[in-house]
Write an enzyme that holds these catalytic residues in place. Structure first.
Site, PDB file in Angstrom:
ATOM      1  N   ASP B  36       0.814  -1.221   0.000  1.00 32.20           N
ATOM      2  CA  ASP B  36       0.000   0.000   0.000  1.00 32.20           C
ATOM      3  C   ASP B  36       0.844   1.266   0.000  1.00 32.20           C
ATOM      4  O   ASP B  36       0.330   2.353  -0.248  1.00 32.20           O
ATOM      5  CB  ASP B  36      -0.968  -0.010   1.201  1.00 32.20           C
ATOM      6  CG  ASP B  36      -2.046  -1.085   1.043  1.00 32.20           C
ATOM      7  OD1 ASP B  36      -1.927  -1.921   0.128  1.00 32.20           O
ATOM      8  OD2 ASP B  36      -3.003  -1.096   1.842  1.00 32.20           O
ATOM      9  N   ASP B 283     -12.830  33.813 -35.983  1.00 26.46           N
ATOM     10  CA  ASP B 283     -12.073  32.573 -36.094  1.00 26.46           C
ATOM     11  C   ASP B 283     -12.755  31.432 -35.337  1.00 26.46           C
ATOM     12  O   ASP B 283     -12.540  30.261 -35.616  1.00 26.46           O
ATOM     13  CB  ASP B 283     -10.660  32.783 -35.546  1.00 26.46           C
ATOM     14  CG  ASP B 283      -9.808  31.558 -35.751  1.00 26.46           C
ATOM     15  OD1 ASP B 283      -9.501  31.256 -36.915  1.00 26.46           O
ATOM     16  OD2 ASP B 283      -9.488  30.870 -34.762  1.00 26.46           O
ATOM     17  N   GLY B 418      -9.731  27.414 -36.990  1.00 27.38           N
ATOM     18  CA  GLY B 418     -10.522  27.775 -38.165  1.00 27.38           C
ATOM     19  C   GLY B 418      -9.636  28.163 -39.325  1.00 27.38           C
ATOM     20  O   GLY B 418      -9.790  27.667 -40.442  1.00 27.38           O
ATOM     21  N   LEU B 419      -8.687  28.995 -39.032  1.00 27.88           N
ATOM     22  CA  LEU B 419      -7.788  29.470 -40.059  1.00 27.88           C
ATOM     23  C   LEU B 419      -7.071  28.308 -40.710  1.00 27.88           C
ATOM     24  O   LEU B 419      -6.962  28.196 -41.923  1.00 27.88           O
ATOM     25  CB  LEU B 419      -6.788  30.399 -39.380  1.00 27.88           C
ATOM     26  CG  LEU B 419      -6.215  31.521 -40.203  1.00 27.88           C
ATOM     27  CD1 LEU B 419      -7.336  32.390 -40.746  1.00 27.88           C
ATOM     28  CD2 LEU B 419      -5.290  32.337 -39.312  1.00 27.88           C
TER      29      LEU B 419
END
Ligand code: SF4
Ligand code: SF4
Lengths: 433, 546
Positions: B36, B283, B418-419
Site C-alpha cells: 500500500d 475565427d 478555423g484558419l
C-alpha cells in the site's frame, strides 16, 4: 505520556557478520511494492496470458499507478474487486469469481492462460484460489484455457517476488523432459525480448543448442524440464521457482548475474562449464562483445569511479548491481539494502563485494533515511516514493524501478546499465537552475 | 465482485492521504501491508512533491497476522509521534487491516498522546477516494475547530469581510492555482481569505475556521461535509455555485457578494475574461455546434458542460460523472440538455457511451484521454484522476476569470483552428503538406508503446473535423496510413465498402478518416444499405453536415 511503550519497531537486531560482511537486520516500515507489481512486466512478456487479481480497490489502484498510465484500452490484467456483499456472505465469492472469469474469457478469446492472483484481502478472508483454479480449469480447459493461481499479496510477497510466485505456479505445468534427453539449458527470469534474443545467439555460437527461456513469450509454449535440465537464473528473485525446478530434477548453475562484462562472462562460463565447452571457445566467441562492452563502460567509469552509492531495498537486484558498480565501475558502496537476503542465489555476487560493505536486510525506512542523510552518498538508488524528496534534499537519485523495466542484462546492455547511474550525475552537472 | 480494468478513484484511505498531505503538521498512521506504500508515489512522482507524504504505514506481514498486529500498530503510532511531533494524528486502516479489525482508533487513543488523535472509519469495500477525503476533512475540522465558542445569534453579513476557502487538497486537479485565482478575485471584492483548508493549513489554522463570515466551497466532493457541519455549528453559510467559466464565476461573485453584504450587480459587472471575446471572434465560428462529451468528477463535469454550451457554443452530446454522491445534480444538468446522465465508474461503460455519442471533442479525465486516443477524437483533460501532465509548471487555474481563459485555450487547442482548416483545404494538393497534420497538433501516434511511465505531453493527433468537413484530398499525396490505434471492430453483417468508395475514403485526411468511416457505416447500417458506394459516402456526408 502514560501508556507503557513497547520496544521500537525499527530496532535493529545486532549486526551479525555475513561471511565477513556486517548485516543490519531491520523491521520497521517497508517502502516497497507488493508482488502484484510483477504483473506489469509479466503480462507484457507472455502476451497470451491474462492476470486477474482478486483483491480490493487498493490492489487495482496499485496496478494502475505502477503501470504508470493506461496504455491499452483494455490491458491483459484486471482486478476482481471484492465488495461488501462478498464479505458479508450475501454472495458466494467462488460463484462471483466464476461469473467474472466467464465474462472475461468471453471478451478475450485469445487468452490461453489465466492467472488468478491472490492479494492481502483474498488471503485474509481465506478465499481459496487454488480450488477456484481447479474448478475453472475443468470448465475452461476444454476451450484451451489453463488457469493458474499464485499470491502477489503484500503480506506474502515483496515486489519482484510476485514473478517468483507466478513462475513457481507454472512449473508443475511444464512438460516432462525424459531422463535421457539431451542436456538442455533453461534460462529463468523475465528478460526483455531483445536481450533474450542476444543471449540465444550467444548460446548458439557457443554450441549450446538446447536452450529455452522461462517464462516463454507465449504461455501456451512451455519448456520441458527434467533431470538433464540445467537452470541458469537471469534474475535473482526466483528462489521458489528454482526450488520447484530442482524438485523436477533440474540442476541449478551457480553464477553471478549477467550485469556488466565480468558478470555476463562469469554467467556464461557457468553455462559453458555445465555443457563442457572449453573456456577458450567462450573467450574467443565473446571477446568482441566483451571488448565493446568494456569500451562502453570506460566512458561511464570516469563519472562513477570513487563515487559513493547507497541502495534502498527494492527489487532484489541490489547485490548484483552493487557488485557491478563496485567491481566494474569503481564505485564505493555506502549501504546496500535488500528486502531479504537470499544467500544461495546472490552468493557469487555477494562474494565479489568489497570487504566491509554495509548490508541491510529488511527495512525501517525512516531510520534508513537518517543514515542516508548522514552518509550523503553521491547517488541513492531508491523507489519512486523516495526519489523526489531526496533530490529536494540535494541527493542524486536513480529510481530503481527503471532497472527492472529496462534492458540491462548482458554485454550489449552494459553501457546502458551504467548510463542509468551516470545520467543523474551528469544531469546535475549540466543544470544551472 | 466487480471486474475493474481501470479505476477513477483510489480507495478511501488515499483520500485521507490527500488531506493529511495537504495539511501542514498532521501525521497519518495507516495500518496497511507494504504494497500500500505505492500511494506515496502519487504525491512524489505525479504531483512532484518534494516531501514524502506524512504517512506511516505499519506494513504488517503474514507472519504478524497470527501474532500481534495491534502491538505493531501501537508501536508505529508511538514512533511516528516521537519522530514527527505532529499537532494531530490521524489513524486508520486500509482494506486489509479493516478485515483484521484491530481498532486503530481505540489503540491509538489508549496511548495517551498529548495531541488530538483522530480515528478514521473509512469503509474500504463500499466507499472511494473522494468520499474518504471528504470524511477525513470533516473529522479533522470537527476535532480541531470544535472547541471554538458557538455563536449565539446569526452572523450579520460581512461582519468581518472574511471567508474560508474549503476543499483544495494534495493531488487535486489544479487546486493549487484555483486557490490563487479565487483569493485574488475575493481580494478585489474587499474580502479577506481567513483560512485555506486543507491545502497548506496547519492544525491551528483549522481551529480558526469559525472566525470567518462564510465558507467558499471549491470542490463539493471534498468540502461539503465539513461546510455543512460548520454551517450547523457556527452558522457559517457556504457557497454552492461552481466558479468555472465566466458565467459560473459571475454567479459565484453574485453569491459571495450577497453573503458579504456587498452590491452584487456592481461586483458582477466588474468580472470579464478575454475568452468571451475570443469566443465571439470570427475565427471561432467553426466551433459552433461541435459535439462534445463531458465526463469527470461532478464539480468539473458540471462546470465544463456549462462552459462548453454557453461560452463556446458546443453541443453537449454526453454528460457523466463517477461521483455517485452527486449524481442528482449531474442528472438534472444532463436533462436540461435533453440527455441522460452517465453515472458510473466503469471505464468500459464510459468507453461505450463515448463511442455511441460520436463526439468531436471529449472533455474528460486521463482515462477518457485514452479512450479518445483510441477513437481518434481530440480530448482535453478537465478533472482528476490526474497524470503528471496535469501539474503544469505554469499558472493554469480552472476557476475564475483566468480559469475561463485557460479553458478556452486548452479545449480549443486540440481542435482544428478555423484558419488552419481553410489552409488545409487550400494546400491539400501540395505534396509537402503530405501528412495533412496541422503543426500544433503534435505527432501522429507512435507505434512504440512504452512499458513504464508515459511522460509524453502530446494531447492528441488528429483534428475534430466531422464528416461534414471531409476535405477531399488528392490521392497522390503521401497520406499517413491509418494510425496505429486499431479501428473499432466492425460487427458482422456490417455494410461492405465498394472499392471506389474505399478509394475515396483514403483521400480524406487521416485524422478525420476514422470518423468518416464510422459515420458512413452508421448511416448505411441505419438504412439497411449493405454496399457502401461513392454515393453512400456523400449521402452520409450530406446527412451529417449541418
Ligand atoms: S499490499 Fe496487499 S492490499 Fe495492498 S495492493 Fe498489494 S496485494 Fe493489494
Ligand atoms: S479495499 Fe482495502 S485497500 Fe482498498 S480502499 Fe478499501 S481498505 Fe483500502
Amino acid at each position: 505520556m502514560t501508556a507503557t511503550l513497547p520496544t521500537p519497531a525499527g530496532c535493529a537486531v545486532p549486526a551479525r557478520p555475513e561471511k565477513g560482511l556486517p548485516v543490519l537486520r531491520e523491521r520497521g516500515q517497508r517502502e516497497v511494492f507488493c508482488g502484484l507489481t510483477g504483473i506489469v512486466w509479466l503480462h507484457r512478456k507472455m502476451q497470451d496470458a491474462f492476470f486477474l487479481v482478486v483483491g480490493s480497490r487498493t490492489c487495482a489502484h496499485l496496478l494502475q499507478s505502477a503501470a504508470g498510465v493506461m496504455i491499452f484500452a483494455e490491458p491483459r490484467f484486471a482486478t476482481a474487486i471484492i465488495e461488501d456483499k462478498d464479505l458479508a456472505g450475501r454472495s458466494d465469492a467462488q460463484d462471483e469469481l466464476d461469473r467474472v472469469v466467464g465474462e472475461l474469457l468471453a471478451r478475450r478469446p485469445g487468452i490461453r492462460s489465466l492467472f488468478l492472483v491472490g492479494s492481502c484481502p483474498s488471503e485474509v478472508i481465506k478465499l481459496d484460489l487454488g480450488r477456484a483454479a481447479e474448478r475453472l480449469n475443468r470448465r475452461h480447459g476444454p476451450a484451451g484455457v489453463r488457469v493458474f493461481n499464485y499470491s502477489g499479496s503484500g503480506i506474502e510477497t515483496t515486489f519482484t517476488q510476485g514473478e517468483d510466485a507466478c513462475l513457481a505456479a507454472l512449473v508443475p505445468a511444464l512438460p516432462e523432459a525424459p531422463a535421457d534427453a539431451e542436456p538442455n539449458l533453461l534460462v529463468v527470469g523475465t528478460l526483455p525480448d531483445i536481450v533474450e534474443d542476444q543471449f540465444a545467439r550467444i548460446f548458439a555460437a557457443l554450441g549450446i543448442e538446447q536452450v529455452r527461456f522461462f517464462p516463454p513469450r507465449r504461455s501456451a509454449e512451455l519448456p520441458a524440464v527434467g533431470p538433464t535440465t540445467r537452470v541458469l537464473l537471469a534474475q535473482p528473485f526466483l528462489a521458489d521457482t528454482v526450488r520447484t525446478l530442482l524438485e523436477r530434477g533440474a540442476t541449478h548453475l551457480r553464477a553471478p548475474f549477467p550485469f556488466g562484462v565480468s558478470g555476463t562472462t562469469r554467467w556464461l562460463t557457468a553455462a559453458c562449464d555445465a555443457f563442457h565447452i572449453p573456456s577458450e571457445h567462450l573467450r574467443r566467441t565473446c571477446l568482441p562483445m566483451a571488448e565493446r562492452a568494456r569500451v562502453a563502460l570506460e566512458a561511464h567509469r570516469r563519472w562513477l569511479a570513487g563515487k559513493r552509492v547507497m541502495f534502498f531495498p527494492d527489487s532484489q537486484l541490489e547485490i548484483p548491481l552493487a557488485r557491478f558498480l563496485a567491481e566494474e565501475l569503481g564505485m564505493e558502496l555506502a549501504e546496500v539494502g535488500v528486502p531479504y537476503l537470499h544467500r544461495e542465489l546472490v552468493g557469487p555476487d555477494l562474494e565479489a563485494l568489497p570487504r566491509g560493505v554495509q548490508l541491510a536486510e529488511g527495512q525501517d525506512v525512516d531510520r534508513q533515511l537518517d543514515r542516508c542523510r548522514a552518509a550523503r552518498p553521491d547517488l541513492v538508488v531508491c523507489g519512486l516514493g523516495l526519489a523526489n524528496p531526496l533530490e529536494a534534499e540535494g541527493l542524486a537519485t536513480k529510481w530503481s524501478i527503471e532497472l527492472i523495466f529496462s534492458p540491462v542484462h548482458g554485454y550489449d546492455q552494459a553501457g546502458d546499465l551504467a548510463e542509468l547511474f551516470t545520467r543523474p550525475l551528469r544531469r546535475r552537472n549540466v543544470l544551472t537552475v | 465482485m466487480q471486474l475493474s480494468v481501470w479505476t477513477y478513484e483510489g480507495p478511501p484511505h488515499v483520500g485521507a492521504m490527500r488531506i493529511a498531505t495537504a495539511l501542514k503538521d498532521v501525521h497519518y498512521v495507516l495500518h496497511a501491508p507494504q504494497g500500500d506504500t505505492y500511494a506515496d508515489l502519487l504525491f512524489t512522482m505525479i504531483e512532484r512533491r518534494d516531501h514524502r507524504p506524512p504517512v506511516t504505514y505499519t506494513t504488517f506481514q503474514a507472519r504478524d497476522l497470527g501474532g500481534d498486529t495491534a502491538e505493531l500498530f501501537k508501536r508505529a503510532v508511538h514512533e511516528a509521534y516521537e519522530r514527527f511531533r505532529p499537532a494531530a494524528i490521524l489513524v486508520g486502516a486500509s482494506c486489509t487491516a479493516e478485515l483484521i479489525q484491530d481498532d486503530p482508533g481505540g489503540l491509538a487513543k489508549r496511548l495517551g498522546l498529548p495531541v488530538p488523535v483522530i480515528p478514521l472509519e473509512l469503509p474500504s469495500y463500499q466507499r472511494r477516494e473522494n468520499w474518504g477525503a471528504g470524511e477525513t476533512f470533516y473529522q479533522v475540522v470537527r476535532t480541531l475547530a470544535g472547541g471554538a465558542p458557538r455563536p449565539a445569534a446569526p452572523r450579520a453579513p460581512g461582519a468581518t469581510r472574511s471567508c474560508n476557502l474549503l476543499g483544495p487538497t494534495a493531488l487535486g486537479f489544479r487546486h493549487r492555482d484555483d486557490i490563487l485565482e479565487l483569493t485574488r478575485l475575493l481580494a478585489d471584492m474587499g474580502i479577506r481569505v481567513n483560512v485555506v483548508a486543507p491545502l497548506g493549513a496547519a492544525a491551528a489554522d483549522i481551529a480558526r475556521l469559525p472566525e470567518a463570515d462564510f465558507n467558499v466551497v471549491l470542490y463539493g466532493e471534498i468540502a461539503t461535509p465539513a461546510a455543512e457541519w460548520l454551517q450547523r455549528t457556527y452558522r457559517q453559510p457556504y457557497t454552492k455555485s461552481i466558479p468555472i467559466g465566466l458565467n459560473g464565476t459571475r454567479d459565484f461573485v453574485r453569491e459571495v457578494a450577497t453573503l458579504a453584504g456587498l452590491d452584487a450587480d456592481a461586483e458582477v459587472a466588474r468580472i470579464s475574461a478575454r475568452s468571451a471575446w475570443y469566443s465571439r471572434s470570427v475565427d471561432s465560428t467553426y466551433l459552433t455546434g461541435k459535439r462534445v462529451f463531458v465526463f469527470g468528477d461532478a464539480t468539473h463535469a458540471l462546470g465544463a458542460a456549462r462552459v462548453a454550451t454557453e461560452e463556446l457554443g458546443f453541443q453537449l452530446v454526453g454528460l457523466g460523472t463517477y461521483t455517485r454522491e452527486r449524481a442528482r445534480e449531474v442528472r438534472a444538468a444532463a436533462e436540461a440538455h435533453g440527455l441522460t446522465a452517465l453515472i458510473t465508474d466503469d471505464y468500459l461503460e464510459v468507453e461505450r457511451a463515448i463511442e455511441a455519442a460520436t463526439p468531436e471533442l471529449v472533455l474528460g479525465t486521463q482515462m477518457e484521454r485514452h479512450i479518445a486516443k483510441r477513437l481518434q477524437v481530440p480530448c482535453a483533460v478537465i478533472s482528476a484522476p490526474v497524470h503528471v501532465q496535469d501539474f503544469p509548471a505554469r499558472y493554469s487555474p480552472q476557476m475564475g476569470a483566468e480559469g475561463a481563459n485557460v479553458l478556452f485555450d486548452t479545449w480549443v487547442h486540440p481542435l482544428m483552428m478555423g484558419l488552419e482548416e481553410h489552409l488545409l483545404t487550400m494546400f491539400r494538393e501540395d505534396f509537402e503538406f503530405g501528412d495533412l497534420s496541422p503543426s500544433h497538433l503534435g505527432h501522429a501516434p507512435s507505434p512504440r508503446v512504452d512499458h513504464t511511465v508515459e511522460m509524453s505531453t502530446t494531447l492528441l493527433p488528429g483534428g475534430g473535423a466531422a464528416v461534414a468537413e471531409m476535405a477531399v484530398a488528392d490521392a497522390g499525396v503521401t497520406l499517413a496510413d491509418e494510425p496505429a490505434a486499431p479501428a473499432p471492430p466492425v460487427a458482422a453483417g456490417a455494410p461492405r465498402w465498394q472499392p471506389q468508395a474505399e478509394q475515396e475514403l483514403k483521400k480524406i485526411p487521416f485524422f478525420v478518416r476514422g470518423k468518416a468511416r464510422r459515420n458512413t457505416e452508421r448511416y448505411a447500417a441505419e438504412r439497411g444499405i449493405t454496399d457502401i458506394t461513392l454515393d453512400t459516402l456523400y449521402e452520409a456526408k450530406a446527412h451529417f453536415s449541418r
